[in-house]
Motif scaffolding. Structure first.
Motif, PDB file in Angstrom:
ATOM      1  N   UNK A  81      82.512 -67.307 -26.157  1.00  0.00           N
ATOM      2  CA  UNK A  81      83.375 -69.118 -25.983  1.00  0.00           C
ATOM      3  C   UNK A  81      83.400 -68.644 -26.798  1.00  0.00           C
ATOM      4  N   UNK A  82      85.253 -68.609 -26.794  1.00  0.00           N
ATOM      5  CA  UNK A  82      86.231 -69.239 -28.374  1.00  0.00           C
ATOM      6  C   UNK A  82      86.353 -70.488 -28.563  1.00  0.00           C
ATOM      7  N   UNK A  83      86.194 -70.355 -29.844  1.00  0.00           N
ATOM      8  CA  UNK A  83      85.866 -71.480 -31.551  1.00  0.00           C
ATOM      9  C   UNK A  83      86.714 -71.810 -31.545  1.00  0.00           C
ATOM     10  N   UNK A  84      87.484 -73.131 -31.602  1.00  0.00           N
ATOM     11  CA  UNK A  84      88.666 -73.105 -32.078  1.00  0.00           C
ATOM     12  C   UNK A  84      88.322 -74.386 -33.890  1.00  0.00           C
ATOM     13  N   UNK A  85      88.899 -72.820 -34.933  1.00  0.00           N
ATOM     14  CA  UNK A  85      88.535 -73.635 -35.849  1.00  0.00           C
ATOM     15  C   UNK A  85      89.639 -74.572 -36.449  1.00  0.00           C
ATOM     16  N   UNK A  86      90.900 -74.873 -35.910  1.00  0.00           N
ATOM     17  CA  UNK A  86      92.262 -75.770 -36.948  1.00  0.00           C
ATOM     18  C   UNK A  86      92.589 -76.316 -35.608  1.00  0.00           C
ATOM     19  N   UNK A  87      92.789 -78.275 -36.307  1.00  0.00           N
ATOM     20  CA  UNK A  87      93.367 -78.928 -35.742  1.00  0.00           C
ATOM     21  C   UNK A  87      94.385 -78.889 -34.296  1.00  0.00           C
ATOM     22  N   UNK A  88      95.144 -78.000 -34.800  1.00  0.00           N
ATOM     23  CA  UNK A  88      96.684 -77.025 -34.616  1.00  0.00           C
ATOM     24  C   UNK A  88      96.101 -76.483 -32.662  1.00  0.00           C
ATOM     25  N   UNK A  89      95.024 -76.523 -33.015  1.00  0.00           N
ATOM     26  CA  UNK A  89      94.439 -75.175 -31.848  1.00  0.00           C
ATOM     27  C   UNK A  89      94.549 -75.865 -30.528  1.00  0.00           C
ATOM     28  N   UNK A  90      93.428 -77.464 -31.348  1.00  0.00           N
ATOM     29  CA  UNK A  90      92.167 -78.518 -30.313  1.00  0.00           C
ATOM     30  C   UNK A  90      93.583 -78.989 -29.669  1.00  0.00           C
ATOM     31  N   UNK A  91      94.669 -79.439 -30.476  1.00  0.00           N
ATOM     32  CA  UNK A  91      95.903 -79.941 -30.096  1.00  0.00           C
ATOM     33  C   UNK A  91      96.409 -80.199 -29.001  1.00  0.00           C
TER      34      UNK A  91
END
Ligand code: HEM
Length: 481
Positions: A81-91
């Motif tokens: 699973x690729x886990x995103x740690x920034x709001x920029x990537x979540x957006x």
């Protein structure tokens, strides 16, 4: 009141990135050539992957990944699973590039329960259904539901006796379920079904996490799947019976079921099948109960931990309500109460949010093929010091600054973002503020000393939150712990 819930949001702002200074211009998406793969988080075990830290203490595990990069590979069993740690990537996955993602693992986990309802439906069906259902969550409708929200909170407050001990975590879930059943289902669900839902809710919500995170074989051999599927089958049959039962006397035709029955596809003119109506009802019931109930329970907990906040909140309630229950028209004036609820939503958000790529995508410089699983944790993003100074402090005041100083909009996403954003956001916020204000106007809640722990359900909820209630007018009689 404006179209939005009385705003605590900034205008569109730069997306928060870890380490960037608040207010500084957004870092534009890097024009690097894709790296071959994201770094793997340390501690991976054969067969289990990162299951151990994930199940033992997901909050600490996610926080530990922040320092590994903005996209980190973790393994659930053998599944990457690729886990995103920034709001920029979540957006990016929720909004900018939403068309390249679907719900993925969540669909697999909840399909036996909510079927093709909004919660996990595929893109085309979702687009159509969302358009049909959206008007039921318009602010004019929330205004109508608010009467039930206030009435149910009053009934609960009326039922308590001085010195009574209440299990607040359970009571708040019951309150949100009863309110939902009365406001959107015109009370059509028989009492026995409501009791069964309350009994099965922990199984559903923890089940969704476990069925998403654990390997399928483990869910099977532990008997977990069998219990989850049996409870899901019971709920679906009970709702089926309600859908088939038609219009009982006294129901005006303005509730969710009547609305879904009458709805027609704008393109084909077709009505919805009974199965799809059932799936939508179950979806809304599942998505709308424990989330708001846990938010309310955590709010009462935070108030007992922060007496100065409670004092300021009570002062606002006295000024605005003067001892009467809260209603829809009070929402705009209950500014501090809204800030308290916002701060709770920041601290206790969904644990994990998943997506799966439907086409090849480059994300954070990593090339992902179609079918790759991606996730992030709202709970973790909401503790980003770049967007929320002193993130561990409980500070409703951070929401009472001028618009330009508010945390960036994309960094605060308790209700998600983009086309799958929570349809019940306005409903939940109105209910949380009205219930909180109405109950606190009458009662002070004193915690029974004990250990409060978060349970890693879809929405973290307290394991147990016993409190003793004291009438507000009689505050001296029970010692404040
Ligand atoms: C504090 C309370 C709540 C929180 C924190 C919350 C959070 C969320 C989030 C984060 C999503 C998006 C999930 C994703 O993108 O994968 C969502 C979706 C959804 N929520 Fe809520 N929710 C709350 C209350 C409610 C209520 C009260 C209802 C209904 C009465 C509701 C109904 C739904 C539905 C149907 C969806 C799926 C929407 C779609 O995909 O179009 N939620 N919720």
């Amino acid at each position: 009141m404006s179209d939005e819930f009385p705003a605590n949001h900034a205008p569109r702002c730069p997306v928060s990135e870890r380490g960037h200074e608040r207010g500084s211009p957004p870092r534009s998406a890097p024009r690097e050539s894709p790296r071959r793969s994201a770094p793997v988080a340390p501690g991976r075990l054969p067969l289990l992957g990162h299951m151990w830290p994930l199940m033992r203490d997901p909050f600490t595990f996610f926080t530990s990944l922040r320092h590994r990069g903005d996209i980190v590979r973790i393994y659930m069993g053998r599944r990457p699973i690729h886990f995103l740690t920034t709001a920029r990537l979540a957006h990016q996955i929720l909004v900018e590039n939403a068309r390249s993602f679907d719900k993925g693992m969540v669909y697999d986990a909840v399909h036996p329960l909510s079927g093709n309802g909004l919660l996990a439906s595929g893109r085309e069906l979702h687009r159509r259904q969302r358009r049909i259902i959206q008007p039921l969550f318009h602010k004019d409708m929330i205004k109508v539901y608010a009467e039930t929200m206030s009435g149910e909170a009053q009934s609960l407050a009326d039922s308590w006796r001085p010195g009574q001990r209440v299990d607040l975590d359970q009571v708040m879930i019951e309150l949100t379920l009863t309110t939902l059943v009365r406001s959107m289902f015109s009370g059509r669900l028989p009492r026995s079904v409501v009791r069964d839902i309350l009994h099965s809710l922990p199984l559903f919500t923890r089940g969704m996490v476990a069925r998403t995170v654990l390997p399928a074989w483990l869910c099977r051999v532990t008997g977990f799947d069998r219990r989850f599927l049996a409870a899901a089958g019971r709920l679906r049959s009970a709702v089926d019976a309600v859908v088939r039962s038609g219009q009982p006397d006294g129901v005006e035709g303005s509730d969710l079921l009547s609305f879904l029955r009458a709805a027609r596809d704008p393109e084909t003119g077709q009505t919805m099948s009974d199965e799809l109506i059932r799936d939508e009802l179950v979806s809304i019931m599942m998505a709308g109960t424990e989330t708001t109930g846990a938010t309310l329970a955590w709010t009462f907990h935070e108030l007992t931990e922060h007496p100065a906040v409670e004092q300021r909140l009570r002062a606002e309630l006295r000024d605005v309500l003067g001892g009467r229950p809260a209603g829809y028209d009070d929402l705009a004036d209950l500014r501090y109460t809204r800030a308290v609820v916002n701060e709770v939503l920041r601290r206790y958000s969904l644990l994990m949010l998943f997506r799966r790529t439907t086409t090849p995508v480059v994300l954070g410089g990593v090339a992902l093929p179609a079918g790759a699983d991606v996730m992030f944790s709202q709970s973790d993003l909401h503790r980003d010091a770049g967007a929320f100074p002193e993130p561990d402090a409980f500070s409703p005041e951070r929401w009472l600054v001028d618009r330009d100083s508010l945390p960036p909009r994309e960094a605060f996403i308790p209700f998600g973002a983009g086309n799958r954003r929570c349809i019940g956001e306005g409903y939940a916020q109105a209910e949380a503020v009205i219930a909180l204000a109405t109950i606190l106007t009458r009662w002070r809640l004193v915690p029974v000393p004990g250990h409060v722990r978060r349970v890693a359900a879809a929405m973290p909820r307290p394991r147990s939150l016993p409190m003793t209630v004291t009438p507000v007018a009689d505050e001296g009689s029970v010692p404040h712990v």
